[in-house]
Write a protein that holds these residues in place. Structure first.
Motif, mmCIF file in Angstrom:
data_model
loop_
_atom_site.group_PDB
_atom_site.id
_atom_site.type_symbol
_atom_site.label_atom_id
_atom_site.label_comp_id
_atom_site.label_asym_id
_atom_site.label_seq_id
_atom_site.Cartn_x
_atom_site.Cartn_y
_atom_site.Cartn_z
ATOM 1 N N GLY A 193 -25.152 32.940 16.772
ATOM 2 C CA GLY A 193 -26.249 32.550 16.624
ATOM 3 C C GLY A 193 -25.961 32.815 15.376
ATOM 4 O O GLY A 193 -25.960 31.963 14.470
ATOM 5 N N ARG A 194 -25.191 33.396 14.970
ATOM 6 C CA ARG A 194 -24.617 33.914 13.056
ATOM 7 C C ARG A 194 -23.843 32.707 12.843
ATOM 8 O O ARG A 194 -24.242 33.293 11.458
ATOM 9 C CB ARG A 194 -23.850 35.275 13.453
ATOM 10 N N ILE A 195 -22.832 32.444 13.537
ATOM 11 C CA ILE A 195 -22.095 30.991 12.833
ATOM 12 C C ILE A 195 -23.291 30.617 12.879
ATOM 13 O O ILE A 195 -22.504 29.646 11.587
ATOM 14 C CB ILE A 195 -20.811 31.046 14.484
ATOM 15 N N CYS A 196 -24.199 29.774 13.596
ATOM 16 C CA CYS A 196 -24.835 28.529 13.150
ATOM 17 C C CYS A 196 -26.031 28.725 11.993
ATOM 18 O O CYS A 196 -25.465 28.010 11.327
ATOM 19 C CB CYS A 196 -26.056 28.094 14.637
ATOM 20 N N ARG A 197 -25.945 29.842 11.721
ATOM 21 C CA ARG A 197 -27.203 29.904 10.714
ATOM 22 C C ARG A 197 -25.981 30.704 9.590
ATOM 23 O O ARG A 197 -26.650 29.639 8.782
ATOM 24 C CB ARG A 197 -27.190 32.146 10.864
#
Length: 244
Positions: A193-197
């Motif tokens: 999720g942090r990568i997508c954010r």
């Protein structure tokens, strides 16, 4: 709207959401780089899309570019092509490029992680960025999703009116069964999720700069909960079929 799942349950499905402009801060400014090596391509000029007349009606052919022509991207490409659009597709494989050409697309051969291969992008109305993660790759997911996207954004600078980025609902960290929509707080609890954010932040920053520099173009982020359909079911398809 999407309801987040309690911790003991699997996340529920949701439709794609158009993200608002108040997204996370960008991951920093980017530098300009060159723009994908092209094979079997015709007409890569700077002219506007062509106008043709059919039965007295003026029809405008739109130019589209799909980066990441996999399960989702290829279906969008066929939809655009059937609507009369001129569709360019980026692929890493010359074999896939030949197949795409047979389908009526205009293939470009390049790799989002190889800046020198990103040369020759045409001027288009819309870019769909739907690059997935190749688990056989030697590169990390962060490298592909963030740095690869950064390379492409630099390469298409000033070359599109609309950039559509396919992200994920993994950017949300809510897990108490509350409703979640595009205005909900983005607070991913896991690295995916942090990568997508962080990738979304690159998109927002790029087009904020475009506005400041009086260049045209806007961005849309689609946060998908899951992609499945004919020939592709959910990761838990066999368990679901057994009723587990």
């Amino acid at each position: 709207p999407k309801r987040s799942a309690p911790p003991a349950q699997s996340p529920s499905k949701s439709t794609a959401a158009k993200a608002g402009p108040t997204e996370p801060n960008a991951a920093g400014r980017t530098s300009r780089s060159s723009a994908c090596d092209v094979i079997e391509i015709e007409g890569l000029d700077e002219e506007s899309p062509s106008d043709t007349t059919t039965h007295g009606a003026l029809l405008r052919t739109m130019r589209r570019l799909i980066i990441g022509c996999g399960y989702l991207g290829e279906r969008v490409a066929h939809e655009w092509l059937s609507g009369g659009d001129e569709v360019y597709v980026l692929t890493r494989s010359k074999e896939r490029a030949a197949r795409f050409a047979e389908s009526g697309f205009k293939p470009l051969v390049g790799d989002v992680l190889e800046v020198n291969s990103l040369q020759g992008f045409p001027q288009v109305e819309t870019i769909l960025y739907a690059v997935g993660f190749d688990r056989t790759s030697q590169h990390s997911k962060r490298m592909v999703y963030v740095e690869g996207l950064r390379n492409v954004l630099n390469a298409v600078r000033g070359r599109t009116q609309r950039f559509v980025y396919v992200s994920s609902t993994s950017v949300y960290g809510q897990d108490n069964a509350e409703e979640v929509d595009e205005f909900s707080t983005v607070s991913p609890s896991e690295e995916n999720g942090r990568i997508c954010r962080d990738a979304e932040a690159l998109v927002w920053e790029h087009f904020r700069q475009a506005t400041e520099e009086a260049r045209s173009g806007d961005a849309i982020v689609l946060r998908l909960a899951g992609i499945y359909g004919p020939g592709r079911l959910l990761a838990r398809d066999q368990q679901l079929l057994r009723g587990e």
